[in-house]
Design an enzyme around this catalytic site. Structure first.
Site, PDB file in Angstrom:
ATOM      1  N   SER A 237      36.073 -30.783-141.899  1.00  0.00           N
ATOM      2  CA  SER A 237      36.434 -31.672-140.801  1.00  0.00           C
ATOM      3  C   SER A 237      35.700 -33.001-140.867  1.00  0.00           C
ATOM      4  CB  SER A 237      36.129 -30.992-139.459  1.00  0.00           C
ATOM      5  OG  SER A 237      34.773 -30.593-139.402  1.00  0.00           O
TER       6      SER A 237
ATOM      7  N   HIS B  68      42.767 -30.382-143.014  1.00  0.00           N
ATOM      8  CA  HIS B  68      41.957 -30.078-141.838  1.00  0.00           C
ATOM      9  C   HIS B  68      42.828 -29.512-140.718  1.00  0.00           C
ATOM     10  CE1 HIS B  68      39.426 -31.663-138.248  1.00  0.00           C
ATOM     11  NE2 HIS B  68      39.159 -30.399-138.488  1.00  0.00           N
TER      12      HIS B  68
ATOM     13  N   GLU C  51      45.404 -32.478-140.292  1.00  0.00           N
ATOM     14  CA  GLU C  51      45.064 -33.749-140.930  1.00  0.00           C
ATOM     15  C   GLU C  51      45.059 -33.556-142.443  1.00  0.00           C
ATOM     16  OE1 GLU C  51      41.999 -36.574-138.624  1.00  0.00           O
ATOM     17  OE2 GLU C  51      41.200 -34.593-139.037  1.00  0.00           O
TER      18      GLU C  51
ATOM     19  N   ASN D 242      37.698 -36.122-135.798  1.00  0.00           N
ATOM     20  CA  ASN D 242      36.275 -35.998-135.471  1.00  0.00           C
ATOM     21  C   ASN D 242      35.540 -37.322-135.435  1.00  0.00           C
ATOM     22  OD1 ASN D 242      36.137 -33.269-134.900  1.00  0.00           O
ATOM     23  ND2 ASN D 242      36.039 -32.730-137.069  1.00  0.00           N
TER      24      ASN D 242
END
Length: 304
Positions: free
Chosen positions: A139, A160, A172, A210
């Site tokens: 991540s 991700h 992702e 993130n």
């Protein structure tokens, strides 16, 4: 010119593999993320899965968790017993990484530790078939750095998934510097076969999700640390004031405070900006073993 050089770099490492050529998917790690990835691979993509973990008990626990979640869906009328049985029948387990010698697409979902991931990919590169794509569920960690541990950087990519994987629609996709166009295309196609919606991010720390989410959670922890408000008032303010399903501290507990800290440390060290400095309170909770829901205690007590 830069686009042309990047495109040339990708083509130089490419060997074609389409989703039709993916006859088996390997998943590494039988934790919450790994079992979710295994489930959507088997259930939605209808592909045989080999789930790897060093702990046989964790593998058994993971399979039981998948079955339990599917049984709940059956009870609610959202799933049939036939789909459950077919899904579970497609998932096999192993504790031996050598069993990935025939896997076509491998997704790792181990701890967010750069050294651990690089060592894992170094070993996978020696075991997996030359045509196999190696994907990381990281991540925040650089895909380019992970890929550099292998002799096939064109076939390494970030994938991700969001937690919980069977429920969250987003994946992702993160190409590294040398990731080939064919690898990107195949990975996107596989994610869509899993019934996921994809976004694509450049290979920078934190990617999209993130880079935005973790500083938000970290700042909420600073607000708690500084005594500005209680955890309940922080969560209620953000939940009702910004129309999100849960507040940042509850969300941090759900993600895992150790995971949050690991990501913040990657952002802080890789980007060098003090705004990414992990809250000392977050560090203290992780040191105490208060990791959130999975450990029974985080910002909230889950033992009651």
């Amino acid at each position: 010119m830069l686009r042309a050089l990047t495109s040339t770099s990708r083509r130089a490492f490419s060997t074609s593999l389409t989703t039709d050529g993916i006859k088996s998917i390997g998943v590494i790690g039988a934790g919450q993320m790994g079992i979710g990835i295994a489930q959507v691979s088997a259930q939605n993509a209808n592909t045989p899965v080999l789930l790897l973990d060093a702990d046989e008990n964790q593998l058994a626990k993971g399979l039981a968790s998948i079955a339990g979640a599917m049984n709940k869906a059956i009870a609610k009328g959202k799933l049939t017993a036939e789909i459950r049985d077919a899904t579970l029948g497609r998932i096999k387990t192993t504790t031996n990484i050598a069993d990935f010698s025939s896997a076509d697409f491998i997704i790792e979902a181990v701890s967010e530790n750069p050294s651990l991931k690089r060592e894992l990919f170094l070993n996978l590169d020696k075991i997996a078939p030359k045509h196999a794509i190696l994907a990381s569920n990281t991540s925040s960690i650089s895909i380019t750095k992970i890929a550099a541990a292998t002799t096939r950087p064109g076939k390494v990519i970030g994938m991700h998934f969001m937690n919980p994987v069977p429920v969250m629609k987003l994946v992702e996709i993160i190409p590294g510097l040398a990731t080939s166009d064919e690898t990107l295309k195949t990975t996107l196609e596989l994610a869509h076969k899993m019934n996921k919606i994809t976004t694509e991010s450049k290979d920078v720390p934190g990617f999209i999700a993130n880079r935005v989410l973790m500083p938000y959670i970290n700042e909420a922890i600073f607000v708690l640390q500084e005594g500005i408000a209680s955890k309940e008032h922080i969560d209620t303010t953000m939940k009702l004031g910004t129309n999100v399903p849960m507040g940042p501290l509850t969300l941090a507990d759900f993600i895992g405070l150790d995971t949050c800290l690991a990501i913040m440390r990657v952002l802080h060290t890789q980007l060098g900006d003090t705004k990414y400095r992990p809250s000392p309170l977050l560090v203290k909770y992780v040191d105490a073993g208060w990791l959130g829901k999975k450990s029974g205690r985080g910002f909230y007590d889950y033992t009651k």
